[in-house]
Design an enzyme around this catalytic site. Structure first.
Site, mmCIF file in Angstrom:
data_model
loop_
_atom_site.group_PDB
_atom_site.id
_atom_site.type_symbol
_atom_site.label_atom_id
_atom_site.label_comp_id
_atom_site.label_asym_id
_atom_site.label_seq_id
_atom_site.Cartn_x
_atom_site.Cartn_y
_atom_site.Cartn_z
ATOM 1 N N LEU A 1 -1.651 2.445 -3.737
ATOM 2 C CA LEU A 1 -2.858 2.155 -4.476
ATOM 3 C C LEU A 1 -4.174 2.365 -3.528
ATOM 4 O O LEU A 1 -4.102 2.147 -2.341
ATOM 5 C CB LEU A 1 -2.963 0.880 -5.177
ATOM 6 C CG LEU A 1 -2.132 0.545 -6.371
ATOM 7 C CD1 LEU A 1 -2.147 -0.937 -6.529
ATOM 8 C CD2 LEU A 1 -2.151 1.409 -7.361
ATOM 9 N N ASP A 2 -5.201 2.977 -4.153
ATOM 10 C CA ASP A 2 -6.527 3.133 -3.295
ATOM 11 C C ASP A 2 -6.920 1.785 -2.981
ATOM 12 O O ASP A 2 -6.514 0.793 -3.429
ATOM 13 C CB ASP A 2 -7.454 3.783 -4.151
ATOM 14 C CG ASP A 2 -7.221 5.244 -4.270
ATOM 15 O OD1 ASP A 2 -6.520 5.923 -3.628
ATOM 16 O OD2 ASP A 2 -7.764 5.682 -5.430
ATOM 17 N N ARG A 3 -7.625 1.610 -1.942
ATOM 18 C CA ARG A 3 -8.085 0.323 -1.255
ATOM 19 C C ARG A 3 -8.776 -0.621 -2.331
ATOM 20 O O ARG A 3 -8.636 -1.600 -2.524
ATOM 21 C CB ARG A 3 -8.929 0.560 0.007
ATOM 22 C CG ARG A 3 -9.609 -0.744 0.575
ATOM 23 C CD ARG A 3 -10.285 -0.273 2.094
ATOM 24 N NE ARG A 3 -10.901 -1.618 2.563
ATOM 25 C CZ ARG A 3 -11.619 -1.408 3.663
ATOM 26 N NH1 ARG A 3 -11.712 -0.433 4.067
ATOM 27 N NH2 ARG A 3 -11.861 -2.801 4.080
#
Length: 322
Positions: A143-145
């Site tokens: 998942l993106d940050r």
């Protein structure tokens, strides 16, 4: 205050650890050694397997003997310990499912899935500290940050292989909640346009719609309208390209609120005024075949307080954004 750590390691590959890449194996075994350093020692050939030089993408075989020379790492004691302790505590309270095969997490926004790019610790490093007796722990997906929500990890090599196979076959069902600008058009239920990866935003990767890109499909379903201000949509991935939902929402003309790469900065002031400080994108559910029971397993992650408060504010707002 800095301390030097030296290590010399010889590993023998036993059944259950074969078929994984040498770089991933070393990143799991050499605790505290940055991934960039692992890549460097692999490129320079100082890591030997069966007394021979190997490539970073070499896949391990049963019986392989790995020799890793002295490795010197530098750590800032106080800062790193404090950050890691806070991160471990946050993730301990975010576990939504765990058995001996998998671990499911409601990843908080602002935490990277792994260390790198100036970050000493990410989700994977913190969870390995939280589960020190767990011999194997790897990310199934990413998942993106700044994206929150369901993140799945495997606790066995065999589980990881089975779950990765489901990813390759697009048989996992991933549903996200996204708050997008304006009123989402009722007739747009699927976005099917190819996405091409580029480098342009502060030297970071982005994707854009392009005929030479990879096939990409996202299903969209309207969940709630907020006058003409915004729309809460469910986005379901058919394919799993980088930034797919964000790029497809932009393509339709309704970018995700507070998306600093694909969004509309004109709206930032309004939404920050009601307490939203990051992109409104949340991995709400993940459905897959459990690697051991073979049963359909559904993991759900509730919205955090910030996202919930944003929606409550919108429900009571009657003044459209000018």
């Amino acid at each position: 205050m800095y301390s030097d750590t030296f290590s010399k390691n010889i590993f023998m590959i036993l059944p259950g650890f074969e078929a994984q890449r040498i770089d991933n194996f070393l990143h799991n075994k050499l605790k505290g050694v940055p991934r960039s350093m692992i890549y460097r020692i692999l490129r320079t050939g100082v890591v030997r397997i069966n007394k021979k030089r190997i490539k970073p993408w070499y896949k391990l075989q049963i019986g392989d003997e790995i020799y890793v020379p002295l490795i010197r790492t530098m750590r800032s004691k106080d800062a790193n310990i404090s950050h890691k302790t806070a991160l471990v505590t946050a993730l301990k309270n975010s576990i939504i499912y765990e058995d001996e095969y998998i671990l499911g997490l409601n990843k908080p926004s602002g935490i990277a899935v792994h260390g790198g790019s100036g970050l000493q610790y990410g989700v994977i490093e913190a969870l390995r500290s939280l589960r020190p007796v767990t011999e194997f722990l790897e990310l199934v997906h990413r998942l993106d940050r700044d994206t929150s929500g369901v993140l799945l990890l495997a606790k066995k090599r065999s589980s990881l292989r089975m779950l990765h196979e489901q990813l390759r076959e697009n048989s996992m069902e991933k549903n996200y909640l996204a708050l997008v600008q304006g009123r989402w058009p009722i007739h747009v239920q699927i976005v099917d346009v190819p996405l091409l990866k580029t480098i342009q935003f502060n030297h970071h990767s982005m994707v854009r719609v392009h005929q030479d890109g990879k096939p990409s499909q996202t299903l969209f379903q309207i969940k709630e309208n907020y006058a003409h201000i915004a729309t809460l949509v469910q986005a379901s991935l058919i394919t799993g390209r980088m930034h797919q939902i964000r790029a497809h929402a932009l393509h339709i003309g309704h970018p995700i609120i507070l998306d600093n790469r694909y969004g509309n900065s004109d709206l930032s002031k309004h939404f920050k005024g009601i307490g939203l400080q990051r992109i409104f994108l949340h991995a709400a559910t993940l459905s897959f075949i459990h690697p051991h029971t073979k049963q359909i397993t559904l993991l759900s992650a509730p919205l955090d307080k910030q996202l919930n408060n944003c929606l409550k504010s919108l429900r009571f707002s009657t003044t459209p954004i000018k």
